[in-house]
Motif scaffolding. Structure first.
Motif, PDB file in Angstrom:
ATOM      1  N   PHE C 226      -7.140 137.099   6.537  1.00 35.80           N
ATOM      2  CA  PHE C 226      -6.203 136.082   7.017  1.00 35.80           C
ATOM      3  C   PHE C 226      -5.163 136.707   7.950  1.00 35.80           C
ATOM      4  CE2 PHE C 226      -7.728 133.534   3.442  1.00 35.80           C
ATOM      5  CZ  PHE C 226      -7.886 132.323   4.076  1.00 35.80           C
ATOM      6  N   ILE C 227      -4.663 137.888   7.567  1.00 32.17           N
ATOM      7  CA  ILE C 227      -3.659 138.555   8.405  1.00 32.17           C
ATOM      8  C   ILE C 227      -4.240 138.864   9.783  1.00 32.17           C
ATOM      9  CG2 ILE C 227      -2.247 140.641   8.630  1.00 32.17           C
ATOM     10  CD1 ILE C 227      -1.984 140.668   5.578  1.00 32.17           C
ATOM     11  N   MET C 228      -5.512 139.323   9.789  1.00 30.45           N
ATOM     12  CA  MET C 228      -6.143 139.664  11.073  1.00 30.45           C
ATOM     13  C   MET C 228      -6.309 138.438  11.958  1.00 30.45           C
ATOM     14  SD  MET C 228      -9.056 142.444  10.223  1.00 30.45           S
ATOM     15  CE  MET C 228      -9.020 142.544   8.452  1.00 30.45           C
ATOM     16  N   ILE C 229      -6.782 137.330  11.380  1.00 28.36           N
ATOM     17  CA  ILE C 229      -6.980 136.118  12.182  1.00 28.36           C
ATOM     18  C   ILE C 229      -5.637 135.619  12.695  1.00 28.36           C
ATOM     19  CG2 ILE C 229      -7.622 133.678  12.015  1.00 28.36           C
ATOM     20  CD1 ILE C 229      -9.992 134.558  10.331  1.00 28.36           C
ATOM     21  N   MET C 230      -4.596 135.760  11.868  1.00 25.76           N
ATOM     22  CA  MET C 230      -3.240 135.401  12.282  1.00 25.76           C
ATOM     23  C   MET C 230      -2.815 136.285  13.460  1.00 25.76           C
ATOM     24  SD  MET C 230      -0.384 134.689   9.464  1.00 25.76           S
ATOM     25  CE  MET C 230      -0.120 136.442   9.231  1.00 25.76           C
ATOM     26  N   GLY C 231      -3.056 137.581  13.332  1.00 25.07           N
ATOM     27  CA  GLY C 231      -2.697 138.514  14.394  1.00 25.07           C
ATOM     28  C   GLY C 231      -3.433 138.193  15.686  1.00 25.07           C
ATOM     29  N   TYR C 232      -4.680 137.754  15.538  1.00 23.98           N
ATOM     30  CA  TYR C 232      -5.532 137.347  16.656  1.00 23.98           C
ATOM     31  C   TYR C 232      -4.897 136.189  17.410  1.00 23.98           C
ATOM     32  CZ  TYR C 232     -10.220 136.579  18.589  1.00 23.98           C
ATOM     33  OH  TYR C 232     -11.314 136.468  19.395  1.00 23.98           O
ATOM     34  N   GLY C 233      -4.407 135.196  16.640  1.00 27.33           N
ATOM     35  CA  GLY C 233      -3.754 134.060  17.271  1.00 27.33           C
ATOM     36  C   GLY C 233      -2.418 134.458  17.872  1.00 27.33           C
ATOM     37  N   ILE C 234      -1.731 135.359  17.182  1.00 30.15           N
ATOM     38  CA  ILE C 234      -0.374 135.750  17.595  1.00 30.15           C
ATOM     39  C   ILE C 234      -0.391 136.498  18.920  1.00 30.15           C
ATOM     40  CG2 ILE C 234       1.386 137.460  17.041  1.00 30.15           C
ATOM     41  CD1 ILE C 234       1.391 136.423  14.227  1.00 30.15           C
ATOM     42  N   ILE C 235      -1.472 137.276  19.177  1.00 29.44           N
ATOM     43  CA  ILE C 235      -1.530 138.057  20.405  1.00 29.44           C
ATOM     44  C   ILE C 235      -1.518 137.131  21.620  1.00 29.44           C
ATOM     45  CG2 ILE C 235      -3.961 138.307  21.060  1.00 29.44           C
ATOM     46  CD1 ILE C 235      -3.469 141.337  20.959  1.00 29.44           C
ATOM     47  N   ALA C 236      -1.904 135.869  21.416  1.00 27.96           N
ATOM     48  CA  ALA C 236      -1.889 134.911  22.520  1.00 27.96           C
ATOM     49  C   ALA C 236      -0.460 134.557  22.929  1.00 27.96           C
ATOM     50  CB  ALA C 236      -2.641 133.644  22.118  1.00 27.96           C
ATOM     51  N   VAL C 237       0.492 134.691  22.010  1.00 24.35           N
ATOM     52  CA  VAL C 237       1.850 134.211  22.277  1.00 24.35           C
ATOM     53  C   VAL C 237       2.567 135.030  23.353  1.00 24.35           C
ATOM     54  CG1 VAL C 237       4.081 133.682  21.265  1.00 24.35           C
ATOM     55  CG2 VAL C 237       2.006 133.149  20.006  1.00 24.35           C
ATOM     56  N   PRO C 238       2.680 136.382  23.223  1.00 22.04           N
ATOM     57  CA  PRO C 238       3.377 137.107  24.286  1.00 22.04           C
ATOM     58  C   PRO C 238       2.666 136.975  25.626  1.00 22.04           C
ATOM     59  CG  PRO C 238       2.359 138.643  22.762  1.00 22.04           C
ATOM     60  CD  PRO C 238       2.253 137.287  22.136  1.00 22.04           C
ATOM     61  N   THR C 239       1.327 136.963  25.587  1.00 17.81           N
ATOM     62  CA  THR C 239       0.577 136.799  26.830  1.00 17.81           C
ATOM     63  C   THR C 239       0.905 135.459  27.467  1.00 17.81           C
ATOM     64  OG1 THR C 239      -1.195 138.059  25.801  1.00 17.81           O
ATOM     65  CG2 THR C 239      -1.730 136.911  27.823  1.00 17.81           C
ATOM     66  N   GLY C 240       0.908 134.395  26.647  1.00 19.84           N
ATOM     67  CA  GLY C 240       1.239 133.077  27.161  1.00 19.84           C
ATOM     68  C   GLY C 240       2.659 133.031  27.706  1.00 19.84           C
ATOM     69  N   ILE C 241       3.603 133.586  26.960  1.00 19.97           N
ATOM     70  CA  ILE C 241       5.009 133.581  27.374  1.00 19.97           C
ATOM     71  C   ILE C 241       5.157 134.279  28.716  1.00 19.97           C
ATOM     72  CG2 ILE C 241       7.294 134.524  26.869  1.00 19.97           C
ATOM     73  CD1 ILE C 241       6.674 134.232  23.912  1.00 19.97           C
ATOM     74  N   TYR C 242       4.638 135.511  28.780  1.00 18.51           N
ATOM     75  CA  TYR C 242       4.836 136.307  29.983  1.00 18.51           C
ATOM     76  C   TYR C 242       4.070 135.726  31.165  1.00 18.51           C
ATOM     77  CZ  TYR C 242       5.747 140.320  32.870  1.00 18.51           C
ATOM     78  OH  TYR C 242       6.171 141.119  33.885  1.00 18.51           O
ATOM     79  N   GLY C 243       2.829 135.283  30.882  1.00 19.46           N
ATOM     80  CA  GLY C 243       2.022 134.699  31.951  1.00 19.46           C
ATOM     81  C   GLY C 243       2.687 133.471  32.551  1.00 19.46           C
ATOM     82  N   ALA C 244       3.171 132.566  31.685  1.00 12.67           N
ATOM     83  CA  ALA C 244       3.814 131.340  32.161  1.00 12.67           C
ATOM     84  C   ALA C 244       5.047 131.675  32.988  1.00 12.67           C
ATOM     85  CB  ALA C 244       4.182 130.463  30.969  1.00 12.67           C
ATOM     86  N   GLU C 245       5.811 132.661  32.513  1.00  9.21           N
ATOM     87  CA  GLU C 245       7.039 133.036  33.219  1.00  9.21           C
ATOM     88  C   GLU C 245       6.711 133.666  34.567  1.00  9.21           C
ATOM     89  OE1 GLU C 245      10.579 132.263  33.370  1.00  9.21           O
ATOM     90  OE2 GLU C 245       9.859 132.177  31.329  1.00  9.21           O
TER      91      GLU C 245
END
Lengths: 289, 289, 289, 289
Positions: C226-245
């Protein structure tokens, strides 16, 4: 695909008996309460039977609860066999159904148990039963998630050519990096052949990094460092491709594709009543009636 | 590049004999049926010969099927040698072809076998033959994937400066983190020198994480944790750079490609009514009707 | 920052002697040929001296080539000391320079050698010299890469609040996951304390995955999944934040922020001469003169 | 949620005594200086008490500094108990507060110490105290980071359906890949059951790659290579989904937040001249001057 199974003008010639019509609605449809209940029951059965296959693979459980697990498996097999027969009965063209993707999955889900009956020595066939899990996608197809899944698929389809180009480049990199490391590190470090080195290159480029094989000479570590930094940059490519395509797909789903008849402006929001450039009433466009 | 090999106004002075013209069309072109068949045959040969090199590196196969593998390799070498001679024959400027990238790759693909003939002791030269794989890219260049590959390359080229800045920052981080861990963990934990520590830093920052070297002291683990979280944030940067560039490149491909009839300016938005350079009404362009 | 060192209206009161003016131009500027040559020489020296520190940390080289490496290090130290003195001489406000970031880096780059002279027993001080690498960023600041670096920094700065929120969430996850795995797996599997478990959680969430600590009980493996799948989803967040900016930053750099005086339309390309909505001549806007 | 605790027109019937009003303002509010100081003190106490729990789990510290750590823990427990009582006193509807998410977290943060008093044998209960960390989010809710956090949450919420589709697809892949590797590699290589193989599949697809289980047969390595490349492509999907949603959410935050004075419609582009719902001229809104 739904048109294969359901009533439509195209297959009007093939009239089914009323009870088969009714059965078709329950099994393949999801508009009636009975149809939705059938879908729900099926999902529960599929998940339970998959859990039985998974639990059965744990030696401890297999040894201790053999009877219960076997009985459950036979119960599920009989239920799914019954369902398969009913499906054959109520579709207009049974042969077409049997050869369709989901028809094959339905058949493969029940086959192993019968095979195991006649050839008890054949191991691992039971694992094929796990393909039952794919059957949930058919039910999902009729649900509220359909639009979202379609959006993801459209974006994937539109970017497939770019991804093919990317994959071929990656594959070439894998072969060349693998060959390079095979020459540099050699058998002592575990790079015993080019195929094994290619396996290492894939483990490295995808940033999985098991560590079962790792460079040990300074030159090998330097080369591996370059490969890793390359892999680091490369991971940006599929993300960029898919992200760009998804943004395009989402945007297109949100924009009207009709021009303002007065000023020719396009790119209006779907819920716009007036052209945002000239204020012309958009209400008389065909899509607004 | 194609203009080097093919008939064009610029090289009209160099007239080839008709049979060489014909050969050129088959080998370098892909417009005729013969040209397409030649390309297809070449791809199959390249893939097969690469497979032979890969399989040959597996000791088991090398020992058992030495004769077959050697014969096949010589067959491929002779075929590719013939192809190389034919290419030299039918290009207008052989010397230019030989020094071009693909000319060198073509030559390197056949060299090792001849070298192995005279210096049988030289090991690993055979691996150079794997560069044959690069030759497929030349054929790919003429295919339907050309546009997609160009889009990816354009985006990569446009973002190259940003990526250079990013890579230099990463490299500085690698050196400083490597030196830090070398001081903190020292030789006992495997961080035997700064270069090795830098190798560890690259393995960690790229999230590959082999685990062949890993921090063991509490302070080392804390430092490594910071480095990992940093690497986690950093991975967003190339993805963001490339994604943003790709979206821009794709959007530019969505710009109208018709020139203003009045001033010849291009690059208008698809929804522009007036030329943004001269104010000319764009409404009378064919694409607006 | 450049205004600290260079001639400007604000510091006109402090007139330097002509030779110091000239020196300032060479050392801090990059407009003259001498300035560019100085920068280039400095980059080469910095890279070489960093290489010496790195090579010196390899025991083999340190033992065998001690004399050469030591001599080289002293040569670089003297050159950089001379440079430091010259910098102090030619800036208007030496004290301000000494306390600035790059002033401190310049000082720390030469300090260790002198410290080692008086306290030869103090190990590892030499590693501080690796900070010299940071000095290249000052030179980079004056180069063609300035704009690209600024764009990346602006996007990073604009998204810093979002990233702070994200980092605090990740840290909370790390503490809770770490505590959970410490309870589930315990000392036998290597999760000897909450800090160590937190280290494991970071290694896992960032997808580095050394494997030095890994769950061994079924419950631990389920939780880790569960932690790994969570981490998998979480890695999308900084990429999304930085990419959008980054997309926003790039777009804003490409759009004129002046409205059409006739129709009020904004969002014109910087090279647009006419409003794309109403065709009004944009040439009389202040930014076009 | 704030309306539960604070004065509002809806709960005007429940009038609190003035001192309880005052207390409410300090504890739940952040508008007054006292409220901000309370928040700050609480954050410090939460962080410190979390550190005590973490440090206490390290055997060395636990053995050596048992008395100090225990005393500190009781100090924090008493302070948090007092705070809990005060919160109950000053909210309008204590029962509603107790059942709310943060009410439960507040309660769970102090419970373990009291439980440990009566059942000293129960181990690990102390770890529950680490949930205190969640309480900081309540305070964060009132801060300048609120908007950024909301943006991230909105994007996450809007993409939740797409992510559910994605997660179900990944889960199906995990089960099928796990079953496949269990059949191919078997017990010798560590793939002792389907659940363990599924754990391996998750470790691989998320690119964590511990290496505690890794394929050893050629066929297993080939299959694993395909799974890894698939995982490589799959990681692009959540990033693409979230990135696209975040760009959309940020853009919507760029929409004009002024209503049309004529029809009350909102959601106009910042560059819109006319209301897109009723065609009213938006030019006379304050933001257009």
């Amino acid at each position: 695909m739904k048109t294969i199974y359901k009533n439509s003008a195209a297959t009007e010639g093939l009239v089914l008996a009323p009870w088969r019509e009714k059965l078709n609605e329950v099994i393949f449809g999801s508009e009636t309460a009975a149809g939705r209940n059938f879908d729900l029951t099926l999902i529960v059965l599929i998940v339970l039977s998959t859990l039985v296959v998974i639990v059965d693979s744990v030696e401890e459980f297999h040894d201790r609860h053999a009877l219960i697990l076997d009985s459950l498996e036979w119960l599920f097999t009989l239920l799914f066999s019954l369902e398969y027969v009913l499906r054959l009965l109520c579709v207009r063209q049974p042969w077409l159904y049997m050869r369709s993707f989901y028809g094959l999955v339905d058949f493969l889900s029940i086959l192993p148990s019968y095979v195991g009956l006649f050839f008890p020595g054949v191991q691992y066939t039971s694992v094929v039963r796990i393909l039952r899990l794919l059957r949930i996608f058919r039910i999902l197809k009729l649900s509220v998630y359909l639009n979202e899944a379609n959006l993801l698929k459209t974006a994937l389809f539109n970017s497939s050519k770019k991804i093919m180009v990317f994959l071929y480049t990656v594959l070439t990199l894998v072969v060349i990096c693998g060959a390079l490391m095979y020459v540099i590190e050699g058998k002592e470090a575990g790079y015993s052949s080019i195929p094994v080195s290619m396996y290492w290159a894939i483990v490295t480029l995808t940033t999985v990094g098991y560590g079962d094989i790792a460079p040990q000479t300074p030159l090998g570590q330097i080369t591996a460092s370059f490969i890793m930094i390359m892999g680091y940059g490369i991971i940006a490519v599929p993300t960029g491709i898919y992200g760009a395509e998804l943004i395009k797909t989402v945007n297109e789903a949100n924009l009207s594709n009709e021009a303002c008849p007065d000023c020719g402006g396009i790119g209006h929001d779907i819920d716009a009543n007036f052209c945002k450039y000239c204020g012309h009433d958009l209400g008389d466009l065909p899509s607004h009636h």
